[in-house]
Design an enzyme around this catalytic site. Structure first.
Site, PDB file in Angstrom:
ATOM      1  N   HIS A  31      -0.758   6.437 -14.054  1.00  0.00           N
ATOM      2  CA  HIS A  31      -1.579   7.441 -13.371  1.00  0.00           C
ATOM      3  C   HIS A  31      -3.002   7.321 -13.904  1.00  0.00           C
ATOM      4  O   HIS A  31      -3.296   6.459 -14.761  1.00  0.00           O
ATOM      5  CB  HIS A  31      -0.995   8.847 -13.568  1.00  0.00           C
ATOM      6  CG  HIS A  31      -0.746   9.206 -14.996  1.00  0.00           C
ATOM      7  ND1 HIS A  31      -1.753   9.311 -15.931  1.00  0.00           N
ATOM      8  CD2 HIS A  31       0.421   9.459 -15.674  1.00  0.00           C
ATOM      9  CE1 HIS A  31      -1.243   9.638 -17.096  1.00  0.00           C
ATOM     10  NE2 HIS A  31       0.081   9.718 -16.991  1.00  0.00           N
ATOM     11  N   HIS A  34      -3.637   6.702 -17.634  1.00  0.00           N
ATOM     12  CA  HIS A  34      -3.481   5.311 -18.101  1.00  0.00           C
ATOM     13  C   HIS A  34      -4.662   4.455 -17.631  1.00  0.00           C
ATOM     14  O   HIS A  34      -5.180   3.626 -18.377  1.00  0.00           O
ATOM     15  CB  HIS A  34      -2.214   4.677 -17.522  1.00  0.00           C
ATOM     16  CG  HIS A  34      -0.942   5.365 -17.890  1.00  0.00           C
ATOM     17  ND1 HIS A  34      -0.164   6.039 -16.983  1.00  0.00           N
ATOM     18  CD2 HIS A  34      -0.305   5.468 -19.077  1.00  0.00           C
ATOM     19  CE1 HIS A  34       0.902   6.523 -17.588  1.00  0.00           C
ATOM     20  NE2 HIS A  34       0.849   6.200 -18.863  1.00  0.00           N
ATOM     21  N   GLN A 150       1.470  11.614 -31.328  1.00  0.00           N
ATOM     22  CA  GLN A 150       1.824  10.193 -31.277  1.00  0.00           C
ATOM     23  C   GLN A 150       0.638   9.341 -31.739  1.00  0.00           C
ATOM     24  O   GLN A 150       0.796   8.425 -32.562  1.00  0.00           O
ATOM     25  CB  GLN A 150       2.217   9.832 -29.844  1.00  0.00           C
ATOM     26  CG  GLN A 150       2.254   8.346 -29.563  1.00  0.00           C
ATOM     27  CD  GLN A 150       2.748   8.027 -28.178  1.00  0.00           C
ATOM     28  OE1 GLN A 150       3.941   8.085 -27.929  1.00  0.00           O
ATOM     29  NE2 GLN A 150       1.872   7.662 -27.257  1.00  0.00           N
ATOM     30  N   SER A 182       0.738  13.342 -16.274  1.00  0.00           N
ATOM     31  CA  SER A 182       1.889  12.804 -17.003  1.00  0.00           C
ATOM     32  C   SER A 182       2.792  12.115 -15.994  1.00  0.00           C
ATOM     33  O   SER A 182       2.912  12.574 -14.839  1.00  0.00           O
ATOM     34  CB  SER A 182       2.657  13.955 -17.675  1.00  0.00           C
ATOM     35  OG  SER A 182       3.959  13.518 -18.026  1.00  0.00           O
TER      36      SER A 182
HETATM   37  O1  PAF Z   1       2.952   7.040 -24.744  1.00  0.00           O
HETATM   38  C1  PAF Z   1       3.799   6.263 -24.252  1.00  0.00           C
HETATM   39  O2  PAF Z   1       3.861   6.012 -23.048  1.00  0.00           O
HETATM   40  C2  PAF Z   1       4.833   5.637 -25.177  1.00  0.00           C
HETATM   41  O3  PAF Z   1       5.247   6.520 -26.168  1.00  0.00           O
HETATM   42  C3  PAF Z   1       4.380   4.291 -25.782  1.00  0.00           C
HETATM   43  C4  PAF Z   1       3.179   4.478 -26.711  1.00  0.00           C
HETATM   44  C5  PAF Z   1       4.020   3.316 -24.680  1.00  0.00           C
HETATM   45  C6  PAF Z   1       5.529   3.688 -26.619  1.00  0.00           C
HETATM   46  O4  PAF Z   1       6.658   3.460 -25.828  1.00  0.00           O
END
Ligand code: PAF
Length: 254
Positions: A31, A34, A150, A182
């Site tokens: 989306h 990204h 993360q 998302s």
């Molecule tokens: O954020 C994500 O989409 C995932 O956690 C990642 C960093 C690609 C790891 O699978």
């Protein structure tokens, strides 16, 4: 643009891309969030590699993995339009020749927030990101601010293991009504989609964590946590069976 599926093919073609490769790891269903990371990488590096891999080891809930959208053909088109040079789309056998017998654990921050509600989640994330970084050898890797915990854990991992990579984040991209983009949003039904922006509106307000929890619960959210930590307010809740997360810097409510 090239699409490769194996580590051997990635390594064979990676050399030709130049020294400064930017890397955007994703689980696909790309989306605008990204795509903005891909554009950032394209602007800052000689070449950009995007991985599309739905990593099963980071899903604590099999139903969530089952319904995670898989749209590789469309992802390849979008990644190319955003300027990527290569998409790496491996399968489980390629990524886990060890069948996940080797894993990377963080024992402090990964136990909080999402880690407290999704046992093993960050072990799966850190393990796959370490593998991907070792395969791609990028100068910089880009992660979304929406997944701030993360991002911090990955940045901490890179520092702890002396990894020669710059871990960067790009800002959360939102719908006009404030909902953070998302890949899971496609699973919201019309009613849940209409209610979902309330989470951002509340965490970005001057209400207390407890007040926000109460208001979201009254509105039908199943709240995992509303926590202010280290200058940010973090939130996670399920709505209509879909897990939503978000976070905002504190003291900057609009
Ligand atoms: O954020 C994500 O989409 C995932 O956690 C990642 C960093 C690609 C790891 O699978």
């Amino acid at each position: 643009m090239q699409v490769v599926h194996t580590v051997a093919d990635l390594r064979a073609t990676r050399e030709a891309l130049g020294a400064s490769v930017g890397f955007v790891p994703t689980m696909g269903a790309l989306h605008e969030g990204h795509l903005s990371l891909i554009r950032q990488s394209v602007a800052e590096n000689d070449a950009t590699i995007v991985s599309v891999y739905v990593n099963p080891t980071q899903f604590d809930n099999p139903a969530d993995l089952e319904r995670y959208p898989a749209t590789l053909a469309q992802d390849v088109v979008l990644a190319e339009k955003a300027g990527a040079d290569m998409v790496f789309a491996p399968n489980y056998a390629e990524m886990y020749p060890d069948d996940f017998h080797y894993r990377l654990d963080e024992t402090d921050f990964s136990r909080m927030l999402c880690g407290a509600h999704r046992p093993g989640h960050f072990t799966g994330v850190l393990t796959v990101v370490m593998k991907l970084l070792n395969i791609v050898s990028p100068a910089a890797a880009y992660f979304g601010e929406k997944d701030y915990q993360q991002f911090q854990l990955i940045r901490g991992m890179a520092a702890a293991f002396f990894m020669d990579v710059d871990i960067k984040f790009g800002p959360t991209v939102r719908e006009e009504d404030g909902l953070a983009l998302s890949s899971r949003n496609v699973n919201l039904d019309a009613q849940a989609r209409a209610q979902a922006p309330l989470m951002h509106a509340l965490i970005d307000s001057d209400r207390s964590d407890d007040e926000i929890r109460e208001q979201l619960t009254t509105a039908g959210f199943e709240v995992d946590y509303i926590v202010s930590h280290d200058g940010r307010r973090f939130a996670a809740a399920k709505l209509g069976g879909v897990r939503l997360i978000d976070n905002v810097p504190l003291g900057e409510s609009s």
